[in-house]
Structure formats: structure tokens, C-alpha cells
Design a protein around this motif. Structure first.
Motif, PDB file in Angstrom:
ATOM      1  N   PRO A   1      -0.915  -4.134  -5.107  1.00 16.23           N
ATOM      2  CA  PRO A   1      -1.473  -5.404  -4.350  1.00 16.23           C
ATOM      3  C   PRO A   1      -2.797  -5.699  -5.034  1.00 16.23           C
ATOM      4  CG  PRO A   1      -0.856  -3.653  -2.743  1.00 16.23           C
ATOM      5  CD  PRO A   1      -0.692  -3.027  -4.063  1.00 16.23           C
ATOM      6  N   PHE A   2      -3.632  -4.684  -5.789  1.00 19.07           N
ATOM      7  CA  PHE A   2      -4.904  -5.125  -6.265  1.00 19.07           C
ATOM      8  C   PHE A   2      -4.897  -5.762  -7.753  1.00 19.07           C
ATOM      9  CE2 PHE A   2      -4.304  -0.407  -6.680  1.00 19.07           C
ATOM     10  CZ  PHE A   2      -4.432  -0.273  -8.102  1.00 19.07           C
TER      11      PHE A   2
ATOM     12  N   ASN B   1       0.795  -1.219   0.117  1.00 17.30           N
ATOM     13  CA  ASN B   1      -0.135  -0.324  -0.011  1.00 17.30           C
ATOM     14  C   ASN B   1       0.984   1.360   0.088  1.00 17.30           C
ATOM     15  OD1 ASN B   1      -2.292  -1.731   0.259  1.00 17.30           O
ATOM     16  ND2 ASN B   1      -2.163  -1.667   2.537  1.00 17.30           N
ATOM     17  N   HIS B   2       0.268   2.281  -0.663  1.00 17.81           N
ATOM     18  CA  HIS B   2       1.302   3.643  -0.818  1.00 17.81           C
ATOM     19  C   HIS B   2       1.345   4.053   0.731  1.00 17.81           C
ATOM     20  CE1 HIS B   2       1.030   4.240  -5.274  1.00 17.81           C
ATOM     21  NE2 HIS B   2       0.629   2.981  -4.911  1.00 17.81           N
ATOM     22  N   SER B   3       2.618   4.499   1.171  1.00 14.45           N
ATOM     23  CA  SER B   3       2.914   5.003   2.318  1.00 14.45           C
ATOM     24  C   SER B   3       4.498   5.349   2.187  1.00 14.45           C
ATOM     25  CB  SER B   3       2.840   3.906   3.333  1.00 14.45           C
ATOM     26  OG  SER B   3       3.534   2.800   3.123  1.00 14.45           O
ATOM     27  N   VAL B   4       4.570   6.091   3.615  1.00 18.08           N
ATOM     28  CA  VAL B   4       6.173   6.225   3.669  1.00 18.08           C
ATOM     29  C   VAL B   4       6.929   4.939   3.620  1.00 18.08           C
ATOM     30  CG1 VAL B   4       7.666   6.929   5.549  1.00 18.08           C
ATOM     31  CG2 VAL B   4       5.724   8.474   5.026  1.00 18.08           C
ATOM     32  N   GLU B   5       6.551   4.094   4.136  1.00 18.36           N
ATOM     33  CA  GLU B   5       7.232   2.695   4.166  1.00 18.36           C
ATOM     34  C   GLU B   5       7.529   2.219   2.720  1.00 18.36           C
ATOM     35  OE1 GLU B   5       5.514   3.582   8.388  1.00 18.36           O
ATOM     36  OE2 GLU B   5       4.854   3.466   6.103  1.00 18.36           O
ATOM     37  N   MET B   6       6.680   2.351   1.832  1.00 17.21           N
ATOM     38  CA  MET B   6       6.622   2.112   0.616  1.00 17.21           C
ATOM     39  C   MET B   6       7.891   2.696  -0.283  1.00 17.21           C
ATOM     40  SD  MET B   6       4.191   2.553  -2.666  1.00 17.21           S
ATOM     41  CE  MET B   6       4.163   1.392  -4.091  1.00 17.21           C
TER      42      MET B   6
ATOM     43  N   THR C   1      10.331 -15.312  -1.066  1.00 18.72           N
ATOM     44  CA  THR C   1      10.736 -14.872   0.111  1.00 18.72           C
ATOM     45  C   THR C   1       9.832 -13.306   0.425  1.00 18.72           C
ATOM     46  OG1 THR C   1      12.772 -15.729   0.199  1.00 18.72           O
ATOM     47  CG2 THR C   1      12.644 -14.127   1.506  1.00 18.72           C
ATOM     48  N   ASN C   2       9.195 -13.556   1.575  1.00 16.74           N
ATOM     49  CA  ASN C   2       8.636 -12.187   1.929  1.00 16.74           C
ATOM     50  C   ASN C   2       9.267 -11.560   2.939  1.00 16.74           C
ATOM     51  OD1 ASN C   2       5.143 -12.536   0.948  1.00 16.74           O
ATOM     52  ND2 ASN C   2       6.483 -13.646   0.022  1.00 16.74           N
ATOM     53  N   VAL C   3       9.322 -10.102   2.671  1.00 15.11           N
ATOM     54  CA  VAL C   3       9.928  -9.347   3.717  1.00 15.11           C
ATOM     55  C   VAL C   3       8.763  -8.385   4.016  1.00 15.11           C
ATOM     56  CG1 VAL C   3      11.640  -7.406   4.514  1.00 15.11           C
ATOM     57  CG2 VAL C   3      12.397  -9.471   3.122  1.00 15.11           C
ATOM     58  N   ILE C   4       8.312  -8.535   5.237  1.00 18.90           N
ATOM     59  CA  ILE C   4       6.959  -7.791   5.666  1.00 18.90           C
ATOM     60  C   ILE C   4       7.365  -6.386   6.185  1.00 18.90           C
ATOM     61  CG2 ILE C   4       4.999  -7.789   7.187  1.00 18.90           C
ATOM     62  CD1 ILE C   4       5.086 -10.023   5.152  1.00 18.90           C
ATOM     63  N   VAL C   5       6.783  -5.372   5.780  1.00 14.88           N
ATOM     64  CA  VAL C   5       7.026  -4.191   6.029  1.00 14.88           C
ATOM     65  C   VAL C   5       5.831  -3.430   6.298  1.00 14.88           C
ATOM     66  CG1 VAL C   5       8.323  -1.827   5.553  1.00 14.88           C
ATOM     67  CG2 VAL C   5       9.486  -4.014   5.219  1.00 14.88           C
ATOM     68  N   ASP C   6       5.308  -3.116   7.473  1.00 18.98           N
ATOM     69  CA  ASP C   6       4.141  -2.438   7.764  1.00 18.98           C
ATOM     70  C   ASP C   6       4.246  -0.973   8.276  1.00 18.98           C
ATOM     71  OD1 ASP C   6       2.136  -4.626   7.002  1.00 18.98           O
ATOM     72  OD2 ASP C   6       2.795  -5.649   9.091  1.00 18.98           O
ATOM     73  N   LYS C   7       3.167  -0.070   8.304  1.00 17.49           N
ATOM     74  CA  LYS C   7       3.265   1.242   8.647  1.00 17.49           C
ATOM     75  C   LYS C   7       3.905   1.299  10.097  1.00 17.49           C
ATOM     76  CE  LYS C   7      -0.212   3.548   6.007  1.00 17.49           C
ATOM     77  NZ  LYS C   7      -0.886   4.559   5.754  1.00 17.49           N
TER      78      LYS C   7
ATOM     79  N   GLU D   1      12.537 -12.529 -12.468  1.00 20.27           N
ATOM     80  CA  GLU D   1      13.554 -13.224 -11.522  1.00 20.27           C
ATOM     81  C   GLU D   1      13.707 -12.499 -10.186  1.00 20.27           C
ATOM     82  OE1 GLU D   1      17.192 -13.408 -13.792  1.00 20.27           O
ATOM     83  OE2 GLU D   1      16.275 -15.157 -14.813  1.00 20.27           O
ATOM     84  N   ALA D   2      12.557 -11.991  -9.535  1.00 18.21           N
ATOM     85  CA  ALA D   2      12.608 -11.483  -8.343  1.00 18.21           C
ATOM     86  C   ALA D   2      12.632 -12.667  -7.241  1.00 18.21           C
ATOM     87  CB  ALA D   2      11.237 -10.686  -7.884  1.00 18.21           C
ATOM     88  N   SER D   3      13.614 -12.422  -6.567  1.00 17.03           N
ATOM     89  CA  SER D   3      13.800 -13.565  -5.509  1.00 17.03           C
ATOM     90  C   SER D   3      13.235 -13.174  -4.056  1.00 17.03           C
ATOM     91  CB  SER D   3      15.226 -13.827  -5.165  1.00 17.03           C
ATOM     92  OG  SER D   3      16.063 -12.589  -4.836  1.00 17.03           O
ATOM     93  N   VAL D   4      12.615 -12.216  -3.889  1.00 21.15           N
ATOM     94  CA  VAL D   4      11.969 -11.364  -2.662  1.00 21.15           C
ATOM     95  C   VAL D   4      11.115 -10.663  -2.966  1.00 21.15           C
ATOM     96  CG1 VAL D   4      13.936  -9.862  -2.503  1.00 21.15           C
ATOM     97  CG2 VAL D   4      12.606 -10.567  -0.483  1.00 21.15           C
ATOM     98  N   ILE D   5       9.962 -10.564  -2.205  1.00 24.15           N
ATOM     99  CA  ILE D   5       9.001  -9.332  -2.275  1.00 24.15           C
ATOM    100  C   ILE D   5       8.626  -8.820  -0.903  1.00 24.15           C
ATOM    101  CG2 ILE D   5       6.746  -8.912  -2.988  1.00 24.15           C
ATOM    102  CD1 ILE D   5       6.501 -11.648  -4.481  1.00 24.15           C
ATOM    103  N   ILE D   6       8.894  -7.452  -1.002  1.00 21.18           N
ATOM    104  CA  ILE D   6       8.776  -6.597   0.053  1.00 21.18           C
ATOM    105  C   ILE D   6       7.134  -6.225   0.137  1.00 21.18           C
ATOM    106  CG2 ILE D   6       9.275  -4.366   1.595  1.00 21.18           C
ATOM    107  CD1 ILE D   6      12.086  -4.322   0.269  1.00 21.18           C
ATOM    108  N   THR D   7       6.413  -6.522   1.249  1.00 20.30           N
ATOM    109  CA  THR D   7       5.054  -6.374   0.989  1.00 20.30           C
ATOM    110  C   THR D   7       4.571  -6.219   2.395  1.00 20.30           C
ATOM    111  OG1 THR D   7       2.845  -7.468   0.378  1.00 20.30           O
ATOM    112  CG2 THR D   7       4.650  -8.904   1.527  1.00 20.30           C
ATOM    113  N   ASN D   8       3.291  -5.954   2.565  1.00 21.34           N
ATOM    114  CA  ASN D   8       2.515  -5.652   3.979  1.00 21.34           C
ATOM    115  C   ASN D   8       2.014  -6.920   4.497  1.00 21.34           C
ATOM    116  OD1 ASN D   8       1.109  -3.010   2.049  1.00 21.34           O
ATOM    117  ND2 ASN D   8       2.717  -2.557   3.653  1.00 21.34           N
ATOM    118  N   SER D   9       1.584  -6.985   5.638  1.00 25.42           N
ATOM    119  CA  SER D   9       1.259  -8.429   6.504  1.00 25.42           C
ATOM    120  C   SER D   9      -0.091  -8.737   5.808  1.00 25.42           C
ATOM    121  CB  SER D   9       1.071  -7.881   8.027  1.00 25.42           C
ATOM    122  OG  SER D   9       2.202  -7.673   8.421  1.00 25.42           O
ATOM    123  N   GLU D  10      -0.871  -7.983   5.411  1.00 28.05           N
ATOM    124  CA  GLU D  10      -2.109  -8.298   4.900  1.00 28.05           C
ATOM    125  C   GLU D  10      -1.820  -9.004   3.344  1.00 28.05           C
ATOM    126  OE1 GLU D  10      -4.718  -4.955   3.323  1.00 28.05           O
ATOM    127  OE2 GLU D  10      -3.113  -4.067   4.154  1.00 28.05           O
TER     128      GLU D  10
END
Length: 491
Positions: free
Chosen positions: A84-85, A60-65, A117-123, A99-108
Motif C-alpha cells: 500500500p505504501f 497490510n500483511h496479515s492472515v487475511e492477506m 472494482t475493490n473487494v474489501i477484506v479487513d482483519k 490488466e487487473a480487473s479487481v483489487i483486494i484491499t483494506n478499508s483504509e
């Protein structure tokens, strides 16, 4: 120029060193200064696998993104942005091809693609001030892979380097002189190159990025209130967004610049804006890193069809008008817009041999054949006409769909219009005009009578579909898939 310094991270570091305490980015919940943004990027980067080269961004769009994008760049990787949609299989295709080996995403969204591999970054993600990530940087290293629609039904990934982005930062700065005190609205979806313009031309210049909520982004009245409340000075968007702002009784006093890109802008969209705020029309495929030309719109430089020229090449770019054989044409003659200079990207990733033929190595440098037609005006501006493939045959005569659309758009009866070329079961072409009327009182007979003054009978669309509003996709363009299909009965 030093190849390592001509990279996004090194240019941003210069701003941090100049004044780490200046505000870099904010949303409705969090504000980061330059130093904090770099520290948050380092904190996230420390969680990425060692040696990672491609990082998906699905957030989701945010400072963390924004910090997550910088985290990918911080370790020398390229990022692949997706909303995400987006359809799940479309996202999977992009990530696998890139060839992405990791995705930075939100918990949801963490369970959507467990194979990555998911790296979770939330607000509210906390900054670890003791984390420092550094590496060697190269201007020729990819900064991002941006997916555009492909003619085969599968999207094409455009590979853009750090040098490409830094080139565009310099070209933008040369025209718009953004800097401390400027606040750029972050309105675009992350998968469109307007997002690149919003983020990097702002942060690399020491200006500030302002991120509205999804609700504010979707409602122009809420968006304008966000702009007013936060003293936003610059906005880059699609023509329909400018049209919505044009209809307001007043615009926020802080706005100094409105940039239109991604589609044709018509004079009728900005009648109330000209003279109140600087309005620019821009042109440039994603393959050439955002924009290749700029035009400052005035009441005097509107073309006969009611559209604006796309302007002159930006700093570090040359645009030649060429014929099918690659010969440059004299001013005034219609040909293909061929783009040279610092924005021309690496091309498409994957097995795209045919599509990559649009990128040509010449004596004057790497060239991109855009597939767009236009011509040079006497004043040096470029008039954009249409894609090479928008010409159809009706009753044995050639018809430019864009010409029909332009005529309709100039009518006092029509607020918005999209004309679609169609094929019936006999492979014969016809047109469907989707229109939003200026008022309920407008009758179809008035529209067709008006068209007869400008177009021959075979150029008048066979079908008209009245819409309450024009459906737009996430990019702000007409959502062609959402338009009702109209089939012609074949005897």
C-alpha cells in the motif's frame, strides 16, 4: 505429473486433506488452521467477479492477506502483489498493464483506485463455512505477476506459472526438508520473490507461516522477540538482516535455518552465526522463480574477496556459464549465468520485445540469460561476480565497481559499504563510496591507506560519504535513491 495436481491450490488441498486442523498461518491477532485458511479463501473468492483472470492484492500483511492471495488462486486467477505504501502512480501502472480487473484491499485504501472494482477484506473477516469455490486448474496458468525494476524507468511484470511455483516448492523441500513443526517467518514485502518462498514453500509442505506486525518487522530487537515468542524455525531475508542478527548477543534457540538472498552476502555478516545455525546463500532472478542455486555457508568456503559462492543449481535447474555467442565455457572461465529448468518463467507481460530476448528457446529447453557474470569453481559451486553492466572506465582503465566495494567491505574499519558509479558532465566516470564506519574513531586516512594495499590509485573512489546507517528500501536492499548525490566539478 498430472497438470491439474501440479498447481498451488491442489497441493495445498493435499495438506488440508492430510490434517485440516494443523495451524497454517498466524499473526498477532488471528490464527488459522489449514481448513480455515481454505475456507476463508473461498469466502473471499465468492466476492470476486465471475471469470476474473487478474487480481491485485494491496493489503497490510496479515492472515487475511494470505487468504486473499489464495482466493485469487482459488478461482484460477493470477495475483499482482503491491504494498500500500508504493507510489500511487506506480501501483496504477502495474494494475493497468497487468490488466487487473479487481483489487483486494483494506478499508483504509478503498478510495485510492475507484476505477477498479475493490473487494474489501479487513482483519477479522468472517468465514462462511457454506461457501465452496472450485474450478479447473492448469499448471501453465499464471500464479502471479511480480514487478521488478525496469531499465526504462517503468517496472517489468514477470509472469510466473503454477508449475514454476510448484517446481520451486520441490526444489526448496529437497534442500531444507521443511514440514510439520517448522515455522517460517513472513518478513519480506509482498512484491519481492522472497515472499513467494516464505509463503508457498511453507504452506504447501504443511509447515506454518508466522506474520509479525509492521513495527516488529522494522525493528530487529522486536523481530527477534517475535521469533523467540513464537518458536520460529526458518527465516529468509536480505544480507543486512542477517548482519543485524549476527550482532546480537544470542539468537533464539528455535531458529534452525537462515537463508540469505537478493544480494551479495559477505563472511563478515555471519561470523557469529556459522556453527550455531545453518546459514545459506542463494541466487536467482525473479525471472526464474525465486532461487536457482543454494550454498550452505561455512568458514571454509569463503572466497578471497570475502563473499560466498552462490552454490550449485537447485533440483530441476541447470546453470551454464556462456559467452556472448551462447557457447558454454569451461570451468573457471568467466561468462554469463544462463539458467534452464522448471523455474524459468513465461517472461515479461506487455510490450517487452527487447527485454524478452533474454528468454531463449533452445534444444535443451527454455533458457534465461541473467545478465550476471560468474564462473564455476573446481568443487562445482558457482562464484557470482557482478552484473555485466557494472564495469566502468576511469582514466582509460577498466574498473569493476563490485571489486572496489568488496575490498572496502573486508576492511576492519568499515561496517557497511555501497560504491556507486557516477558520470560527470563530460560523461567521464567516477565513484562515490558510501560507508558506515565500525567506530567513531575511524579516520578516512586509515581507510584510504588500507585500500592502497589492495587497489591501484585509479580504483580508489574519488569521494567518500560517511553515513550513520545505510538506507534500505522496502526489499531490504540499499536504497540508492536515498543516498546523497555527489557531483564532480568539471573545469
Amino acid at each position: 505429473m498430472n497438470k491439474e495436481m501440479n498447481t498451488i491450490i491442489r497441493l495445498f488441498e493435499k495438506q488440508v486433506k492430510a490434517d485440516a486442523g494443523k495451524i497454517a498461518v498466524f499473526d498477532n491477532e488471528r490464527t488459522l488452521n489449514r481448513g480455515e485458511l481454505l475456507q476463508l479463501a473461498d469466502t473471499i473468492a465468492a466476492n470476486l467477479p465471475a471469470g476474473v483472470k487478474r487480481v491485485g492484492i494491496m493489503m497490510n500483511h496479515s492472515v487475511e492477506m494470505i487468504a486473499s492471495i489464495f482466493a485469487a488462486l482459488r478461482v484460477g486467477a493470477a495475483y499482482i502483489p503491491v504494498e500500500p505504501f508504493f507510489p500511487k502512480e506506480r501501483i496504477r501502472y502495474m494494475m493497468e498493464e497487468a490488466e487487473a480487473s479487481v483489487i483486494i484491499t483494506n478499508s483504509e485504501y478503498a478510495n485510492r483506485f475507484p476505477e477498479f472494482t475493490n473487494v474489501i477484506v479487513d482483519k477479522g473477516y468472517e468465514i462462511d463455512e457454506n461457501t465452496i469455490v472450485n474450478t479447473n486448474y492448469d499448471e501453465e496458468a499464471l500464479a502471479y505477476i511480480l514487478y521488478t525494476s525496469g531499465t526504462t524507468g517503468k517496472p517489468k511484470g514477470v509472469a510466473v506459472t503454477n508449475a514454476n511455483v510448484c517446481h520451486y516448492f520441490r526444489a526448496f523441500s529437497n534442500e531444507f526438508h521443511q514440514g510439520v513443526g517448522d515455522i517460517m517467518l513472513q518478513h519480506s514485502v509482498c512484491s519481492f520473490d522472497i515472499f513467494v518462498e516464505e509463503v508457498f514453500t511453507t504452506l504447501l509442505a504443511g509447515a506454518t507461516l508466522a506474520i509479525p506486525s509492521d513495527e516488529e518487522r522494522a525493528d530487529v530487537k522486536l523481530l527477534i522477540e517475535f521469533i523467540r515468542r513464537n518458536n520460529v524455525t526458518m527465516l529468509s531475508g536480505f544480507p543486512y538482516l542477517l548482519q543485524e542478527i549476527n550482532d546480537l548477543k544470542e539468537i533464539p534457540a528455535s531458529l534452525r535455518l537462515l537463508i540469505s538472498g537478493g544480494d551479495v552476502i559477505r563472511a563478515s555478516y555471519v561470523t557469529n552465526l556459522l556453527g550455531k545455525v545453518e546459514v545459506y546463500n542463494t541466487y536467482g532472478p525473479s525471472e526464474t522463480t525465486v532461487c536457482a542455486s543454494y550454498l550452505r555457508c561455512t568458514k571454509e568456503n569463503v572466497l578471497e574477496d570475502g563473499t560466498f559462492p552462490v552454490g550449485k543449481p537447485v533440483l530441476g535447474v541447470d546453470i551454464k556459464i556462456m559467452d556472448e555467442e551462447g557457447n558454454e565455457l569451461p570451468n573457471g572461465e568467466i561468462g554469463e549465468l544462463c539458467i534452464f529448468g522448471g523455474g524459468v518463467s513465461k517472461g515479461y507481460i506487455g510490450n517487452r520485445t527487447l527485454e524478452n530476448k533474454a528468454f531463449v528457446e533452445t534444444k535443451e529447453g527454455r533458457m534465461y540469460r541473467s545478465g550476471d557474470l560468474g564462473y564455476y569453481l573446481p568443487d562445482g559451486n558457482i562464484a557470482f561476480l557482478h552484473r555485466k553492466d557494472t564495469q566502468i572506465m576511469i582514466k582509460g582503465k577498466r574498473v569493476e565497481v563490485s571489486e572496489v566495494e568488496n575490498v572496502l567491505a573486508k576492511s576492519e574499519y568499515i561496517r557497511q559499504v555501497h560504491v556507486s558509479p557516477k558520470l560527470d558532465d563530460n560523461n567521464l566516470s567516477y565513484m562515490v563510496a558510501y560507508v558506515v564506519k565500525e567506530s567513531e574513531d575511524v579516520k578516512l586516512s586509515q581507510v584510504t591507506e588500507y585500500m592502497k594495499d589492495y587497489l591501484t590509485d585509479f580504483m580508489i573512489p574519488e569521494y567518500f560519504v560517511e553515513l550513520k546507517s545505510m538506507p534500505l528500501n522496502a526489499n531490504g536492499k540499499v536504497d540508492k535513491a536515498a543516498l546523497p548525490n555527489v557531483f564532480r566539478k568539471v573545469a
